[in-house]
Design a protein around this motif. Structure first.
Motif, PDB file in Angstrom:
ATOM      1  N   ARG A  38       0.850  -1.196   0.000  1.00  0.00           N
ATOM      2  CA  ARG A  38       0.000   0.000   0.000  1.00  0.00           C
ATOM      3  C   ARG A  38       0.893   1.256   0.000  1.00  0.00           C
ATOM      4  N   ASN A  39       1.945   1.216   0.805  1.00  0.00           N
ATOM      5  CA  ASN A  39       2.877   2.343   0.835  1.00  0.00           C
ATOM      6  C   ASN A  39       3.558   2.529  -0.520  1.00  0.00           C
ATOM      7  N   PHE A  40       3.885   1.406  -1.161  1.00  0.00           N
ATOM      8  CA  PHE A  40       4.577   1.502  -2.456  1.00  0.00           C
ATOM      9  C   PHE A  40       3.701   2.189  -3.503  1.00  0.00           C
ATOM     10  N   ILE A  41       2.411   1.850  -3.527  1.00  0.00           N
ATOM     11  CA  ILE A  41       1.583   2.401  -4.604  1.00  0.00           C
ATOM     12  C   ILE A  41       1.227   3.870  -4.393  1.00  0.00           C
ATOM     13  N   SER A  42       1.578   4.417  -3.222  1.00  0.00           N
ATOM     14  CA  SER A  42       1.370   5.856  -3.054  1.00  0.00           C
ATOM     15  C   SER A  42       2.711   6.581  -2.883  1.00  0.00           C
TER      16      SER A  42
END
Lengths: 257, 224
Positions: free
Chosen positions: B215-219
């Protein structure tokens, strides 16, 4: 050291439904694979193992569908075994979403399959399931042999030698089931667990006979297992995964809480 | 809506990776492909992979994605997972030695055989072996967040992630190392540079904390 000992609930799946036989004979229904897997994930299971015990190969597709559904919503490692005969079966299951595939009888009939499969997909995806029984008389030096056909058919192969051979051929992990303990709830066969675990460099999952939480502790501490697998004590709600982990942790075993 | 591409070069369990990303990428498009044009059109790239180093390098070449990775690295957020980390280094000991992409200078080494838990080794009793560790390193290990990083957001330092590997990364410089693990020895398990994050563990198999990392990667804007 940092690596947690794993608790792995095992789901026997027949034609798309979870069952657990006692000594592979008396079978009770324990639910739908996807919801059971989801529940175990939420409960903190470290991994889930599915054993496809479907007799008919017509139902292969059913198992692939089960794996696809589970892998789409449960994000912990998933091992699938049962009826694996060829590298193509391994690939199909991995593509459906399995992380590891467990090879059992086919390894006994064709040990090279373990080498072929691990060469193709990597050792970390190949688990060899070993069904073992104690064949020595009480008082003798303990000896164990591999059995096939749900523990009915002896092969004359020494369990420890077999474990070493499987590791050499490229198995990434061994799932060691004591067929004479399976369903008895009297605890793992710690002798064979220790003998195998000491003999190989790869991780060993102890299986067969868990009836109480102390058995899980013994499997790790006395048997040297890297992971413990159980079915009925979890399926029928006798113990929760969290309870098992708290019990193990209280006895100094590192677990993932 | 953004496009997240999972590079398919025929090695490994892509379904789990793509499904895990889909589960946290609300409304984003997740594409599994080896097509260079589609990879080039991605807002973010994920390169998973498992198996042997030589096979992975060969498969990357056969799928024609090596150039895509080399060209696009640094231009948009890129995540390497497991072999997707190892192939970024200079060279791997696996398969009697294989040259890798050299995008991150360093070596990929095999765990010692036998491997011992040195944290439990008692110098005064050398005959009593320290606990022997199994290889592959398989299971849930604690990851020390060697450096703060946007991808660790919402994840406890020391949280456990799922590993399954016999070789580990030894980058030449500590500069890029953002996560470490101790298994017989301390080694790098997460590295980061501008627009690059790569990890040895499997976020797609690491339950809640793994999904949080994805989730952190995609934002992530790509900064370190």
């Amino acid at each position: 050291m940092g690596l947690a000992k794993r608790i792995i609930p095992c789901l026997d799946v027949d034609a798309g439904r979870v069952v657990k036989g006692v000594k592979f004979l008396d079978i009770r229904d324990a639910g739908d694979p996807v919801s059971v897997a989801r529940g175990y994930n939420e409960a903190g299971a470290d991994e889930i193992t599915f054993l496809d015990i479907t007799a008919s190969s017509d139902n292969r597709e059913t198992m692939y569908n089960v794996v696809e559904q589970v892998a789409s919503e449960v994000f912990i490692p998933l091992t699938v075994g049962g009826g694996i005969r060829a590298v193509s079966d391994v690939r199909t299951l991995l593509n459906a979403g399995a992380d590891k595939v467990s090879i059992n009888t086919a390894a006994v009939h064709n040990p090279e399959l373990v080498r072929e499969a691990s060469d193709k997909v990597g050792s970390q995806c190949i688990v060899v399931a070993i069904d073992s029984k104690c064949v020595s008389e009480p008082g003798e030096t303990p000896r164990w042999e591999i059995f096939t056909h749900g523990g009915r058919k002896p092969t004359g192969i020494d369990t420890v030698e077999w474990a070493i051979k499987m590791a050499e051929l490229g198995a990434g992990e061994l799932l060691l089931t004591s067929m004479d303990r399976d369903g008895t709830k009297i605890g793992f066969d710690l002798g064979v667990t220790k003998a195998v675990s000491d003999a190989v460099e790869i991780p060993v999952i102890a299986s067969g006979g868990v009836g109480e939480l102390q058995h899980l502790v013994d499997g790790v501490v006395k048997g040297g297992a890297d992971a413990v697998l159980a079915a009925s004590i979890f399926h029928f709600g006798e113990f929760a995964i969290g309870e098992a982990k708290a019990f193990m942790q209280a006895q100094g075993i590192e677990v993932r809480i | 809506m953004q496009r997240i591409v999972v590079i398919d070069y025929g090695m490994g369990n892509l379904r789990s990776v793509s499904k895990a990303i889909e589960s946290v990428a609300d409304g984003d498009e997740v594409v599994v492909t080896s097509d260079a044009d589609i990879i080039a059109s991605a807002d973010r790239i994920v390169c998973p992979g498992q198996g042997a180093a030589a096979d992975c390098m060969a498969a990357l070449g056969d799928a024609g994605v090596v150039e895509s990775i080399q060209q696009l690295m640094g231009s948009r957020p890129f995540m390497g997972i497991c072999m997707g980390l190892q192939v970024l280094l200079t060279h791997s000991e696996e398969n009697e030695g294989i040259d890798c992409l050299n995008l991150l200078p360093g070596q990929v080494r095999r765990f010692d055989n036998p491997l011992f838990d040195k944290t439990k080794f008692d110098e005064t009793k050398p005959d009593e072996h320290a606990q022997r560790l199994k290889v592959p390193h398989m299971g849930w290990s604690k990851v020390d967040q060697a450096r703060s990083h946007p991808l660790w957001s919402g994840i406890d330092d020391g949280a456990r992630f799922y590993f399954a590997h016999s070789y580990y990364c030894a980058p030449d410089s500590d500069e890029a190392v953002v996560g470490r693990c101790n298994y017989g020895k301390e080694f790098a398990v997460a590295v980061a540079q501008t627009k690059l994050f790569a990890c040895q563990f499997h976020p797609e198999k690491s339950a809640r904390d793994g999904l949080q990392l994805l989730r952190n990667f995609i934002s992530w804007d790509g900064s370190v």
